[in-house]
Design a protein around this motif. Structure first.
Motif, PDB file in Angstrom:
ATOM      1  N   VAL A 119       5.001  29.391  25.119  1.00  0.00           N
ATOM      2  CA  VAL A 119       4.539  29.871  23.809  1.00  0.00           C
ATOM      3  C   VAL A 119       3.037  30.165  23.827  1.00  0.00           C
ATOM      4  CG1 VAL A 119       6.345  28.607  22.560  1.00  0.00           C
ATOM      5  CG2 VAL A 119       4.099  27.541  22.897  1.00  0.00           C
ATOM      6  N   ARG A 120       2.608  31.041  22.898  1.00  0.00           N
ATOM      7  CA  ARG A 120       1.189  31.374  22.766  1.00  0.00           C
ATOM      8  C   ARG A 120       0.691  30.963  21.382  1.00  0.00           C
ATOM      9  NH1 ARG A 120      -0.328  36.759  25.166  1.00  0.00           N
ATOM     10  NH2 ARG A 120       1.293  37.519  23.787  1.00  0.00           N
ATOM     11  N   GLY A 121      -0.575  30.513  21.348  1.00  0.00           N
ATOM     12  CA  GLY A 121      -1.182  30.196  20.055  1.00  0.00           C
ATOM     13  C   GLY A 121      -1.088  28.726  19.698  1.00  0.00           C
ATOM     14  N   ILE A 122      -1.260  27.881  20.683  1.00  0.00           N
ATOM     15  CA  ILE A 122      -1.124  26.441  20.456  1.00  0.00           C
ATOM     16  C   ILE A 122      -2.486  25.816  20.206  1.00  0.00           C
ATOM     17  CG2 ILE A 122       0.997  26.021  21.722  1.00  0.00           C
ATOM     18  CD1 ILE A 122      -0.793  25.460  24.146  1.00  0.00           C
ATOM     19  N   ASP A 123      -2.473  24.695  19.483  1.00  0.00           N
ATOM     20  CA  ASP A 123      -3.726  24.014  19.174  1.00  0.00           C
ATOM     21  C   ASP A 123      -3.601  22.500  19.284  1.00  0.00           C
ATOM     22  OD1 ASP A 123      -2.068  23.682  17.007  1.00  0.00           O
ATOM     23  OD2 ASP A 123      -3.592  24.100  15.497  1.00  0.00           O
ATOM     24  N   MET A 124      -2.490  22.036  19.840  1.00  0.00           N
ATOM     25  CA  MET A 124      -2.309  20.583  19.891  1.00  0.00           C
ATOM     26  C   MET A 124      -2.713  20.038  21.262  1.00  0.00           C
ATOM     27  SD  MET A 124       0.462  22.581  20.023  1.00  0.00           S
ATOM     28  CE  MET A 124       1.604  22.673  18.630  1.00  0.00           C
ATOM     29  N   LEU A 125      -2.943  18.735  21.273  1.00  0.00           N
ATOM     30  CA  LEU A 125      -3.331  18.078  22.520  1.00  0.00           C
ATOM     31  C   LEU A 125      -2.153  18.023  23.488  1.00  0.00           C
ATOM     32  CD1 LEU A 125      -5.462  15.075  21.204  1.00  0.00           C
ATOM     33  CD2 LEU A 125      -6.272  17.012  22.572  1.00  0.00           C
ATOM     34  N   ASP A 126      -2.491  18.029  24.784  1.00  0.00           N
ATOM     35  CA  ASP A 126      -1.476  17.869  25.820  1.00  0.00           C
ATOM     36  C   ASP A 126      -0.732  16.547  25.619  1.00  0.00           C
ATOM     37  OD1 ASP A 126      -0.230  18.736  28.255  1.00  0.00           O
ATOM     38  OD2 ASP A 126      -1.300  17.113  29.262  1.00  0.00           O
ATOM     39  N   GLY A 127       0.584  16.601  25.731  1.00  0.00           N
ATOM     40  CA  GLY A 127       1.377  15.386  25.589  1.00  0.00           C
ATOM     41  C   GLY A 127       1.822  15.097  24.167  1.00  0.00           C
ATOM     42  N   THR A 128       1.546  16.022  23.245  1.00  0.00           N
ATOM     43  CA  THR A 128       1.932  15.827  21.843  1.00  0.00           C
ATOM     44  C   THR A 128       3.458  15.741  21.707  1.00  0.00           C
ATOM     45  OG1 THR A 128      -0.041  16.891  20.922  1.00  0.00           O
ATOM     46  CG2 THR A 128       1.945  16.980  19.583  1.00  0.00           C
ATOM     47  N   PRO A 129       3.948  14.726  20.990  1.00  0.00           N
ATOM     48  CA  PRO A 129       5.409  14.613  20.793  1.00  0.00           C
ATOM     49  C   PRO A 129       5.926  15.689  19.830  1.00  0.00           C
ATOM     50  CG  PRO A 129       4.281  12.492  20.430  1.00  0.00           C
ATOM     51  CD  PRO A 129       3.223  13.550  20.472  1.00  0.00           C
ATOM     52  N   LEU A 130       6.982  16.367  20.260  1.00  0.00           N
ATOM     53  CA  LEU A 130       7.624  17.409  19.446  1.00  0.00           C
ATOM     54  C   LEU A 130       8.619  16.773  18.475  1.00  0.00           C
ATOM     55  CD1 LEU A 130       8.314  20.511  19.047  1.00  0.00           C
ATOM     56  CD2 LEU A 130      10.102  20.151  20.773  1.00  0.00           C
ATOM     57  N   LEU A 131       8.594  17.221  17.208  1.00  0.00           N
ATOM     58  CA  LEU A 131       9.524  16.683  16.204  1.00  0.00           C
ATOM     59  C   LEU A 131      10.605  17.685  15.796  1.00  0.00           C
ATOM     60  CD1 LEU A 131       7.038  14.863  13.797  1.00  0.00           C
ATOM     61  CD2 LEU A 131       8.504  13.839  15.551  1.00  0.00           C
ATOM     62  N   ASP A 132      10.245  18.968  15.725  1.00  0.00           N
ATOM     63  CA  ASP A 132      11.220  19.952  15.255  1.00  0.00           C
ATOM     64  C   ASP A 132      10.745  21.346  15.635  1.00  0.00           C
ATOM     65  OD1 ASP A 132      13.547  20.870  14.038  1.00  0.00           O
ATOM     66  OD2 ASP A 132      12.856  20.573  11.987  1.00  0.00           O
ATOM     67  N   ILE A 133      11.713  22.246  15.749  1.00  0.00           N
ATOM     68  CA  ILE A 133      11.459  23.681  15.916  1.00  0.00           C
ATOM     69  C   ILE A 133      12.298  24.382  14.861  1.00  0.00           C
ATOM     70  CG2 ILE A 133      11.738  25.674  17.434  1.00  0.00           C
ATOM     71  CD1 ILE A 133      11.635  23.752  19.828  1.00  0.00           C
ATOM     72  N   LYS A 134      11.651  25.244  14.075  1.00  0.00           N
ATOM     73  CA  LYS A 134      12.383  26.050  13.095  1.00  0.00           C
ATOM     74  C   LYS A 134      12.025  27.511  13.342  1.00  0.00           C
ATOM     75  CE  LYS A 134      11.602  22.539   9.444  1.00  0.00           C
ATOM     76  NZ  LYS A 134      12.879  21.835   9.284  1.00  0.00           N
ATOM     77  N   PRO A 135      12.986  28.436  13.179  1.00  0.00           N
ATOM     78  CA  PRO A 135      12.640  29.848  13.334  1.00  0.00           C
ATOM     79  C   PRO A 135      11.718  30.285  12.197  1.00  0.00           C
ATOM     80  CG  PRO A 135      14.882  29.624  12.496  1.00  0.00           C
ATOM     81  CD  PRO A 135      14.404  28.235  12.828  1.00  0.00           C
ATOM     82  N   TYR A 136      10.681  31.066  12.539  1.00  0.00           N
ATOM     83  CA  TYR A 136       9.775  31.632  11.523  1.00  0.00           C
ATOM     84  C   TYR A 136      10.415  32.901  10.978  1.00  0.00           C
ATOM     85  CZ  TYR A 136       5.626  33.901   9.531  1.00  0.00           C
ATOM     86  OH  TYR A 136       4.731  34.516   8.693  1.00  0.00           O
TER      87      TYR A 136
END
Lengths: 155, 155
Positions: A119-136
């Motif tokens: 993905v492009r356009g990220i701003d979180m720290l490396d190792g950040t836990p993912l909680l959910d993905i929703k389609p935009y």
């Protein structure tokens, strides 16, 4: 109440607090969202979407709160945003230090390989836990005639 | 991992599952977001924003999962959306039945009275626990040249 349960890990070039951009819209960086294998089947059909809403844990936000000058009362409900000199209400900011430490970034999906989303356009720290993905979906998520209060002229 | 902690309650006209619209963009309904008094100070400056991102608990989603025909495997990773006859990956849908039951709706802020926000465009059930409020900022949250996969032509 329910516990937050990571469904993956976000790999980014930002290894330390302070390296990540304050807002993703300034980031053209590419990263990888690793969805744990047990949830991979839920990624079916995701390739058709160009943009995804990513929800994640602000897992380092408690540490950030140690920078006391940014949090002006003991409850953290007033914050001095980096874009401003005036204390603002927490819910009128995107500060990471929130009662529920849930972050939200909309990223561009470049490629899927199995359980890995590039993905492009990220701003979180490396190792950040993912909680959910929703389609935009613009019809749901895009608004017109928007006013942005104290942020006017600042972004 | 952290527990989700409600910071308020959302009051809506939708009293029962089945009454709420499937998507908020079809809703012109007005409701009230009650932020608990202990968090009211965090609402400072929010009046300047016309639109807010609301995060909330899908607190009835476990009950919904009883409708077995909509969830095609035991893990709930494939779902048959109401807009489609084909099973889709959960993360390519906005289904409420997710590993972390966090809902997201962007509402229009009509008025603030103390700890009560009058908002338009709600789609959640009455009594839904509020998790977070973030200001909606087009520069961060609006994307162009968007592709919406299997939803194309359906919304």
């Amino acid at each position: 109440m329910r516990r937050l349960k990571p469904i993956g890990i976000i790999h980014t070039p930002y290894k330390k607090d302070g390296e990540a951009p304050h807002q993703a819209y300034k980031s053209k960086e590419v990263g990888e969202i690793e969805v744990f294998k047990e949830h991979e089947e839920g990624l079916k059909d995701i390739e058709g979407f160009s943009h995804l809403i990513i929800l994640y844990m602000f897992h380092k936000s408690v540490k950030r709160s140690v920078k006391k000058e940014h949090y002006l009362n003991s409850f953290g409900l007033l914050v001095k945003p980096y874009l401003d000199d005036t204390p603002r209400g927490l819910f009128a900011t995107r500060s990471p230090n929130r009662p529920n430490p849930i972050g939200l970034t909309i990223v561009e999906l470049l490629e899927r390989k199995g359980n890995i989303l590039k993905v492009r356009g990220i701003d979180m720290l490396d190792g950040t836990p993912l909680l959910d993905i929703k389609p935009y979906v613009p019809k749901f998520d895009q608004k017109n005639n928007v006013k942005i209060g104290w942020l006017e002229g600042k972004v």
